[in-house]
Design an enzyme around this catalytic site. Sequence first.
Site, short mmCIF file in Angstrom:
data_model
loop_
_atom_site.label_atom_id
_atom_site.label_comp_id
_atom_site.label_asym_id
_atom_site.label_seq_id
_atom_site.Cartn_x
_atom_site.Cartn_y
_atom_site.Cartn_z
N LEU A 187 -10.14 -7.03 -13.16
CA LEU A 187 -11.55 -6.59 -13.22
C LEU A 187 -12.13 -6.94 -14.57
O LEU A 187 -11.47 -6.78 -15.60
CB LEU A 187 -11.65 -5.08 -12.98
CG LEU A 187 -11.23 -4.59 -11.59
CD1 LEU A 187 -11.34 -3.08 -11.52
CD2 LEU A 187 -12.06 -5.26 -10.50
N GLU A 206 6.57 5.75 -8.97
CA GLU A 206 5.14 5.39 -8.94
C GLU A 206 4.36 6.34 -8.04
O GLU A 206 3.23 6.72 -8.36
CB GLU A 206 4.96 3.95 -8.43
CG GLU A 206 5.39 2.89 -9.41
CD GLU A 206 4.92 1.51 -8.97
OE1 GLU A 206 3.71 1.30 -8.89
OE2 GLU A 206 5.78 0.65 -8.71
N ARG A 211 -15.43 -12.37 -12.73
CA ARG A 211 -16.68 -11.61 -12.94
C ARG A 211 -17.42 -11.39 -11.62
O ARG A 211 -17.88 -10.29 -11.33
CB ARG A 211 -17.60 -12.34 -13.92
CG ARG A 211 -17.45 -11.83 -15.36
CD ARG A 211 -18.65 -12.24 -16.18
NE ARG A 211 -18.90 -13.67 -16.10
CZ ARG A 211 -18.27 -14.60 -16.81
NH1 ARG A 211 -17.33 -14.24 -17.66
NH2 ARG A 211 -18.56 -15.87 -16.68
N GLY A 215 0.78 -1.24 0.00
CA GLY A 215 0.00 0.00 0.00
C GLY A 215 0.81 1.28 0.00
O GLY A 215 0.32 2.32 0.44
N ASP A 263 -3.76 -4.66 -18.79
CA ASP A 263 -2.67 -3.69 -19.00
C ASP A 263 -2.66 -3.13 -20.42
O ASP A 263 -1.59 -2.79 -20.94
CB ASP A 263 -1.29 -4.33 -18.68
CG ASP A 263 -1.18 -4.81 -17.25
OD1 ASP A 263 -1.82 -4.21 -16.38
OD2 ASP A 263 -0.43 -5.77 -17.01
N HIS A 304 1.09 0.33 -13.19
CA HIS A 304 1.83 -0.90 -13.50
C HIS A 304 3.33 -0.59 -13.47
O HIS A 304 3.75 0.44 -14.02
CB HIS A 304 1.41 -1.43 -14.87
CG HIS A 304 2.06 -2.73 -15.21
ND1 HIS A 304 1.56 -3.94 -14.73
CD2 HIS A 304 3.16 -3.02 -15.92
CE1 HIS A 304 2.34 -4.92 -15.16
NE2 HIS A 304 3.32 -4.38 -15.89
C1 GAR Z 1 3.35 -1.52 -7.37
O1 GAR Z 1 4.67 -1.62 -7.83
C2 GAR Z 1 2.39 -1.60 -8.53
O2 GAR Z 1 2.85 -0.98 -9.69
C3 GAR Z 1 2.26 -3.08 -8.71
O3 GAR Z 1 2.18 -3.59 -7.41
C4 GAR Z 1 2.99 -2.76 -6.56
C5 GAR Z 1 2.18 -2.41 -5.33
O4 GAR Z 1 2.97 -1.70 -4.40
N1 GAR Z 1 1.13 -3.43 -9.52
C6 GAR Z 1 1.14 -4.41 -10.40
O5 GAR Z 1 2.10 -5.12 -10.58
C7 GAR Z 1 -0.18 -4.56 -11.18
N2 GAR Z 1 0.02 -5.37 -12.34
P1 GAR Z 1 2.29 -0.99 -3.17
O6 GAR Z 1 1.33 -1.99 -2.53
O7 GAR Z 1 3.43 -0.66 -2.24
O8 GAR Z 1 1.57 0.23 -3.65
#
Ligand code: GAR
Length: 218
Positions: free
Chosen positions: A105, A191, A78, A14, A162, A121
Site C-alpha cells: 500500500l 499468527e 499507487r 485466509g 514492514d 508478518h
Molecule cells: C501469513 O503467514 C502472513 O503472515 C503472511 O502471509 C501468510 C498468509 O496466510 N504475510 C506476509 O508474508 C506479508 N509480508 P493466510 O492467508 O493463511 O492468513
Amino acid sequence: MNNVNILVLVSGNGTNLQALIDAERGGRFRGGEDYPGGRIAAVLSDRPARALSRAEAAGIPVYTEEPRLSLGPAERRRELSDRILGIARGTGARLIILAGFLSILEGNIIKAYGGKIINIHPSLLPKFGGKGMYGERVHRAVIEAGEKESGCTVHIVDAGTDTGPVILRRKVPVLDGDSPDTLAGRIHDEEHIAITDAALMMLRRLGGDGDNNNRGRQ
Ligand code: GAR
C-alpha cells in the site's frame, strides 16, 4: 459506542482472516463500556484467493481489486492503493487489517488511515522483512540464517515496507530439521492469536477516536 467497521485485505488461503471471523463470531470483538466493538464489514483481495470463499461463507461482502499490470510498478501500487482507499471509505472502515495481503500500500491510503492500518508478518521484525519477503521465502531465509527462534509480528503500516511501529510479537523456536513448511505451520498457529489480539488492541485504541461512519454491513 458504535462498532468499528473493519476492512480485511487478503491474498491467499485466509487462515488469519478465518481467525478474525471466528473471533468476531465468538464475541471477542463485542466491545466494552469504554471501547467500541468491531465488525468485519468487508474483505478485499488483490487476486483470486481461497480467503474470499471463507468471507462469503461467513456472509461478508467481498471485493477483488487486481493490480493493473499495464502500469509501471510505482504507479501500479499507487493506483491499486487508491482503489482500495475508495472501497475502505465506501464500507465505512475505520480499521484496515492486512491478513496475508501481498501488495504494497502506498500514497493517499497511508495518509488517510494513518495509524489505523495493521499488518501481520511471519517473522520477528525488523528481521526478515521488506520487499520480496513474504510467505515461504521468509521461513527459508530464517532457516538458512541459522536462527534459533522466529515468530510473527503485527505492526502499524507506514510508508515503508514492514517498518511501522510494532504492536506485538509472538515467538516460536526454530527446531533442528525444520523445513520452511513445518516452521510456517508453527508460526501460523501463533499468527492466529496475534492477529486477533492486535485487532482487539486497535479497537481499544480507537475508542473515542471520532465518529464511526457506519455504512456497509450492519
Ligand atoms: C501469513 O503467514 C502472513 O503472515 C503472511 O502471509 C501468510 C498468509 O496466510 N504475510 C506476509 O508474508 C506479508 N509480508 P493466510 O492467508 O493463511 O492468513
